[in-house]
Design a protein around this motif. Structure first.
Motif, PDB file in Angstrom:
ATOM      1  N   LYS A   1       9.237   6.562   9.930  1.00 26.11           N
ATOM      2  CA  LYS A   1       9.785   5.477  10.654  1.00 26.11           C
ATOM      3  C   LYS A   1      11.280   5.669  10.388  1.00 26.11           C
ATOM      4  N   PRO A   2      12.231   5.199  11.279  1.00 23.56           N
ATOM      5  CA  PRO A   2      13.569   5.252  10.771  1.00 23.56           C
ATOM      6  C   PRO A   2      14.002   4.594   9.484  1.00 23.56           C
ATOM      7  N   GLU A   3      13.327   3.654   9.105  1.00 23.42           N
ATOM      8  CA  GLU A   3      13.628   3.325   7.582  1.00 23.42           C
ATOM      9  C   GLU A   3      13.258   4.116   6.675  1.00 23.42           C
ATOM     10  N   ASP A   4      12.482   5.480   6.876  1.00 24.00           N
ATOM     11  CA  ASP A   4      12.247   6.470   5.981  1.00 24.00           C
ATOM     12  C   ASP A   4      13.209   7.417   6.134  1.00 24.00           C
ATOM     13  N   THR A   5      14.254   7.308   6.652  1.00 27.16           N
ATOM     14  CA  THR A   5      15.715   8.045   6.569  1.00 27.16           C
ATOM     15  C   THR A   5      16.227   7.986   5.260  1.00 27.16           C
ATOM     16  N   ALA A   6      16.243   9.374   4.617  1.00 28.39           N
ATOM     17  CA  ALA A   6      16.980   9.135   3.065  1.00 28.39           C
ATOM     18  C   ALA A   6      17.180  10.538   2.779  1.00 28.39           C
ATOM     19  N   MET A   7      17.538  10.742   1.366  1.00 25.30           N
ATOM     20  CA  MET A   7      17.769  11.898   0.957  1.00 25.30           C
ATOM     21  C   MET A   7      16.378  11.898  -0.183  1.00 25.30           C
ATOM     22  N   TYR A   8      15.597  12.800  -0.042  1.00 22.14           N
ATOM     23  CA  TYR A   8      14.326  12.997  -0.950  1.00 22.14           C
ATOM     24  C   TYR A   8      14.829  13.836  -2.139  1.00 22.14           C
ATOM     25  N   TYR A   9      14.267  13.312  -3.256  1.00 20.64           N
ATOM     26  CA  TYR A   9      14.570  14.337  -4.656  1.00 20.64           C
ATOM     27  C   TYR A   9      13.004  14.509  -5.095  1.00 20.64           C
ATOM     28  N   CYS A  10      13.000  15.454  -5.868  1.00 15.71           N
ATOM     29  CA  CYS A  10      11.838  15.934  -6.674  1.00 15.71           C
ATOM     30  C   CYS A  10      12.142  15.896  -8.024  1.00 15.71           C
ATOM     31  N   ALA A  11      11.241  15.004  -8.940  1.00 13.26           N
ATOM     32  CA  ALA A  11      11.517  14.945 -10.329  1.00 13.26           C
ATOM     33  C   ALA A  11      10.197  15.657 -10.969  1.00 13.26           C
ATOM     34  N   ALA A  12      10.665  15.879 -12.305  1.00 11.14           N
ATOM     35  CA  ALA A  12       9.786  16.271 -13.069  1.00 11.14           C
ATOM     36  C   ALA A  12       9.728  16.036 -14.575  1.00 11.14           C
ATOM     37  N   ASP A  13       8.838  15.742 -15.425  1.00 15.96           N
ATOM     38  CA  ASP A  13       8.820  15.561 -16.698  1.00 15.96           C
ATOM     39  C   ASP A  13       7.696  16.258 -17.465  1.00 15.96           C
ATOM     40  N   THR A  14       7.781  16.931 -18.729  1.00 15.65           N
ATOM     41  CA  THR A  14       6.675  17.441 -19.664  1.00 15.65           C
ATOM     42  C   THR A  14       5.793  16.381 -20.026  1.00 15.65           C
ATOM     43  N   ALA A  15       6.184  15.139 -20.103  1.00 17.72           N
ATOM     44  CA  ALA A  15       5.160  14.208 -20.389  1.00 17.72           C
ATOM     45  C   ALA A  15       4.330  13.604 -19.218  1.00 17.72           C
ATOM     46  N   PRO A  16       3.121  13.133 -19.555  1.00 19.30           N
ATOM     47  CA  PRO A  16       2.079  12.447 -18.524  1.00 19.30           C
ATOM     48  C   PRO A  16       2.943  11.384 -17.723  1.00 19.30           C
ATOM     49  N   CYS A  17       2.731  11.170 -16.513  1.00 23.33           N
ATOM     50  CA  CYS A  17       3.078  10.093 -15.845  1.00 23.33           C
ATOM     51  C   CYS A  17       2.702   8.898 -16.546  1.00 23.33           C
ATOM     52  N   SER A  18       3.722   7.802 -16.451  1.00 21.17           N
ATOM     53  CA  SER A  18       3.340   6.539 -17.068  1.00 21.17           C
ATOM     54  C   SER A  18       2.407   5.635 -16.189  1.00 21.17           C
ATOM     55  N   ARG A  19       1.492   5.063 -16.553  1.00 22.19           N
ATOM     56  CA  ARG A  19       0.607   4.545 -15.781  1.00 22.19           C
ATOM     57  C   ARG A  19       1.006   2.953 -15.599  1.00 22.19           C
ATOM     58  N   LEU A  20       2.066   2.697 -15.999  1.00 17.89           N
ATOM     59  CA  LEU A  20       2.579   1.207 -16.250  1.00 17.89           C
ATOM     60  C   LEU A  20       3.217   0.834 -14.711  1.00 17.89           C
ATOM     61  N   ILE A  21       3.039  -0.020 -14.190  1.00 18.62           N
ATOM     62  CA  ILE A  21       3.781  -0.138 -12.889  1.00 18.62           C
ATOM     63  C   ILE A  21       5.348  -0.315 -13.121  1.00 18.62           C
ATOM     64  N   ALA A  22       5.632  -0.978 -14.154  1.00 23.65           N
ATOM     65  CA  ALA A  22       7.103  -1.211 -14.339  1.00 23.65           C
ATOM     66  C   ALA A  22       7.962   0.101 -14.691  1.00 23.65           C
ATOM     67  N   THR A  23       7.130   1.203 -15.279  1.00 26.80           N
ATOM     68  CA  THR A  23       7.694   2.177 -15.548  1.00 26.80           C
ATOM     69  C   THR A  23       7.383   3.652 -14.746  1.00 26.80           C
ATOM     70  N   MET A  24       6.415   3.621 -13.918  1.00 27.88           N
ATOM     71  CA  MET A  24       6.007   4.691 -13.338  1.00 27.88           C
ATOM     72  C   MET A  24       6.873   5.377 -12.401  1.00 27.88           C
ATOM     73  N   PHE A  25       7.930   4.721 -11.885  1.00 30.13           N
ATOM     74  CA  PHE A  25       8.890   5.456 -11.156  1.00 30.13           C
ATOM     75  C   PHE A  25      10.322   4.949 -11.593  1.00 30.13           C
ATOM     76  N   ARG A  26      10.457   4.755 -12.989  1.00 35.44           N
ATOM     77  CA  ARG A  26      11.871   4.759 -13.632  1.00 35.44           C
ATOM     78  C   ARG A  26      12.266   5.942 -13.618  1.00 35.44           C
ATOM     79  N   GLU A  27      13.930   6.269 -13.480  1.00 38.18           N
ATOM     80  CA  GLU A  27      14.225   7.479 -13.483  1.00 38.18           C
ATOM     81  C   GLU A  27      14.298   8.017 -14.848  1.00 38.18           C
ATOM     82  N   LEU A  28      14.452   7.244 -15.870  1.00 38.47           N
ATOM     83  CA  LEU A  28      14.474   7.971 -17.039  1.00 38.47           C
ATOM     84  C   LEU A  28      13.105   8.622 -17.617  1.00 38.47           C
TER      85      LEU A  28
END
Length: 128
Positions: free
Chosen positions: A86-113
């Motif tokens: 959709k037009p609203e999907d227009t954006a710069m898309y970034y890949c990110a990674a960490d050596t720790a497992p993904c957070s399973r908490l909604i509040a932090t799973m997509f926190r940049e830190l």
């Protein structure tokens, strides 16, 4: 250090599909959590989807049912398949990674830190 390089961004018509790729310089199996984020012009960077080393995935609401995150450890590559763009999907898309497992908490799973390593981004533009 885990340099990440995104590719696959393009200009497409609404309703079209794209597959983004993110190649890591090291074995993606060693990066326990990998994710896609996006940043639209004038907006903050938001999470889209993430994937753990066991293959479990999480999506934000706008991606659920349209986007699929996956990875190929043999190729050290993370993917984001995007359908029904959709037009609203227009954006710069970034890949990110960490050596720790993904957070399973909604509040932090997509926190940049939560993500230590970031790519430079690939542009997706969807026209109506």
């Amino acid at each position: 250090q885990v340099p990440l390089v995104e590719s696959g961004g393009d200009s497409v018509q609404a309703g079209g599909s794209l597959t983004l790729s993110c190649t890591a310089s090291t074995y993606t199996g060693s990066t326990n959590c990998m994710a896609w984020f996006r940043q639209a012009p004038g907006k903050e960077r938001d999470g889209v989807a993430n994937i753990d080393s066991d293959g479990s995935t999480r999506y934000v609401d706008i991606a659920q049912g349209r986007f699929t995150i996956s990875k190929d450890n043999a190729k050290n590559t993370l993917y984001l398949r995007m359908n029904g763009l959709k037009p609203e999907d227009t954006a710069m898309y970034y890949c990110a990674a960490d050596t720790a497992p993904c957070s399973r908490l909604i509040a932090t799973m997509f926190r940049e830190l939560e993500y230590r390593y970031w790519g430079q981004g690939t542009q997706v533009t969807v026209s109506s």
